[in-house]
Design an enzyme around this catalytic site. Structure first.
Site, mmCIF file in Angstrom:
data_model
loop_
_atom_site.group_PDB
_atom_site.id
_atom_site.type_symbol
_atom_site.label_atom_id
_atom_site.label_comp_id
_atom_site.label_asym_id
_atom_site.label_seq_id
_atom_site.Cartn_x
_atom_site.Cartn_y
_atom_site.Cartn_z
ATOM 1 N N HIS A 158 0.838 -1.217 0.000
ATOM 2 C CA HIS A 158 0.000 0.000 0.000
ATOM 3 C C HIS A 158 0.869 1.262 0.000
ATOM 4 C CE1 HIS A 158 -3.290 -2.744 1.263
ATOM 5 N NE2 HIS A 158 -2.328 -3.295 1.970
ATOM 6 N N SER A 279 16.094 20.286 -14.586
ATOM 7 C CA SER A 279 14.915 21.089 -14.912
ATOM 8 C C SER A 279 15.405 22.356 -15.590
ATOM 9 C CB SER A 279 14.157 21.428 -13.629
ATOM 10 O OG SER A 279 13.410 22.617 -13.798
ATOM 11 N N LYS A 285 17.119 20.630 -9.385
ATOM 12 C CA LYS A 285 16.509 19.347 -9.728
ATOM 13 C C LYS A 285 17.472 18.317 -10.303
ATOM 14 C CE LYS A 285 12.685 18.202 -9.174
ATOM 15 N NZ LYS A 285 11.540 18.339 -10.006
ATOM 16 N N GLU A 292 10.786 7.414 -15.810
ATOM 17 C CA GLU A 292 9.414 7.868 -16.077
ATOM 18 C C GLU A 292 9.024 7.563 -17.529
ATOM 19 O OE1 GLU A 292 8.691 11.933 -13.950
ATOM 20 O OE2 GLU A 292 10.819 11.692 -14.313
#
Ligand code: ARG
Length: 486
Positions: A158, A279, A285, A292
């Protein structure tokens, strides 16, 4: 403009050029031009050997088909434009080269069985190649896992911290899922063992062809069993798309894990700059874009399955032109899977598990609560009683704002008389890790055994893929088979 497939019945004048172009599959078909040429080379060999066409014609046709195959292999294939598909383009090219002889090529054959052969050869070849690449990545994961058997991490259920595992166990879980996807690719190889050619348009042919010969020339186990079924069948393509989706899903899960683990919130993994992105606006970043993207590209794999299922659903028996719309899904599956496997392969050396953070995530002892209950079970306490007692310990620790391991022995005994220092020792995350030696568990010996078994499976799948001959090797062999009558 081609008139190959036009007769008095269709109207001898040409079809509207714009509609020819709109309905043409030629652009897509080029991806399996080699399969088409190989299939035709086998077909004319059979036509020569059975005496259905003159041996000299068979030899000339085959020679040109082989030359075209070599061009396709070298990326220099040039065929006449304006054809409906690659099959017509090849026949048209042979017509230019050989004249009337080319008219013998399509004896006892239809484009319906021809395209089915091409796609079967393509899917078999692609499945075998992707399976080899998959085994390579799985083996790398297995190697990566071996030294990590005592590097602790929390496992999540979970998406909440659940129990201690080793990094090896996590990596082995990825390898296990990937190899299971590999088994679906091997299944595709089992589903592409019969040769469709010789089915004709839908019911076979009155000419005395030798389908078994064609099948063996193309290294199939034999011919397909029903011409009507064969020409309408795209199940093998569905199986391939499904297998491709399964590989993508396995890589997608690995990626989803790493995206989370690399975040500052988890910080269980460090990704090198070599596989990280920045970024354009936020100077701080360091993003896991590659993982992804891998997760995102799973959409293509899944979409291909849905597309093919939707396409074949409701089609009646026999060939229907709808089937030509299978092209994009079939053709994109192999390259998508291949590129994603390669990306993962490139990334693995740049993924580092952080033992310090893993240990810190487990230090409070809550993730070892089940182990504590099991320590009581070892003393003869019924599991549900032990479970309740440890739950009470968790409540008390949480109320006091301390970890489970920080509770005093007095307090612990107060909750259950059989709880003692020995029991509490299992809260040490490393001990918890070492103790889970049930088959398939996270204990170091259990993990090494799993890795050994995965290694064996990888070997089997590799051998299975190797049994599929490469298209060029098949052509080389075919080029030396006599076209004379037996
Ligand atoms: N281009 C067609 C396809 O890919 C080949 C078969 C066409 N058959 C036909 N009878 N029009 O499906």
């Amino acid at each position: 403009m081609s008139t190959i497939a036009r007769t008095g019945a269709t109207g001898l004048d040409a079809m509207l050029p714009e509609l020819v172009q709109w309905s043409s599959s030629y652009g897509h078909d080029l991806a399996f031009a080699r399969e088409d040429l190989l299939g035709s080379a086998a077909h004319v060999t059979m036509l020569g050997r059975t005496g259905l066409i003159p041996v000299e014609d068979a030899a000339k046709l085959r020679e040109q088909l082989i030359a075209l195959f070599r061009d396709a292999q070298a990326g220099t294939l040039a065929l006449p434009s304006g054809e409906e598909d690659v099959h017509m383009a090849v026949e048209s090219e042979l017509g230019k080269r050989l004249g009337a002889i080319a008219g013998r090529l399509h004896t006892a054959r239809s484009r319906n069985d021809q395209v089915c052969l091409d796609l079967t050869l393509h899917v078999r070849d692609q499945a075998a190649r992707r399976l080899e690449e998959l085994v390579h990545v799985a083996r790398r994961l297995i190697e990566m896992a071996r030294p990590l058997v005592d590097l602790p991490l929390p496992a999540f259920t979970h998406r909440q911290r659940a129990q201690p595992i080793s990094a090896a166990f996590l990596v082995a879980s990825w390898a296990s899922a990937l190899l299971r996807a590999g088994e679906t690719l091997a299944f595709v190889l089992d589903r592409t063992r019969l040769c469709p050619l010789g089915s004709g348009a839908c019911s076979g042919t009155s000419l005395p062809i030798d389908r078994h010969l064609v099948a063996s020339l193309l290294t199939f186990d034999g011919p397909t069993r029903n011409a009507l079924d064969t020409t309408g069948d795209r199940d093998f393509a569905l199986d391939f798309a499904w297998a491709g989706a399964r590989v993508m899903l396995a890589l997608g899960k690995l990626s989803a894990d790493l995206v989370d683990y690399a975040s500052a919130e988890y910080a269980l993994v460090r990704l090198d700059g070599a596989i990280s992105t920045g970024s354009s606006m936020m100077p701080q970043k360091k993003n896991p874009d590659i993982f992804e993207l891998l997760r995102g590209k799973t959409a293509t794999g899944v979409a291909n399955v849905v597309h093919l299922l939707t396409l074949v659903k409701g089609l009646p028996s026999g060939y229907n032109r709808d089937q030509q719309e299978d092209r994009q899904s079939i053709l994109s599956t192999g390259p998508t899977v291949s590129a994603c496997l390669r990306a993962v392969d490139l990334c693995l050396d740049h993924v580092h598990f952080r033992a310090d953070k893993g240990e810190a995530a487990l230090a409070e002892g809550f993730t070892q609560a089940t182990d504590l209950a099991e320590a009581l079970v070892r003393k003869g306490v019924p599991f549900r009683e032990a479970y309740k007692a440890v739950g009470e310990l968790v409540r008390r620790a949480t109320t006091q704002g301390i970890g489970l391991a920080a509770l005093s022995l007095d307090e612990v005994r107060d909750v259950h008389p059989q709880l003692d220092a020995d029991c509490m020792g299992v809260l040490d995350p490393r001990r918890a890790l070492l103790a889970k030696e049930s088959y398939g568990g996270t204990g170091p010996k259990a993990v090494q055994r799993t890795l050994d078994e995965l290694q064996l499976l990888a070997g089997k799948l590799h051998d299975r893929a190797q049994l599929v001959p490469r298209l060029d090797a098949m052509l080389d062999h075919l080029a030396n088979v006599p076209v004379e009558m037996r």
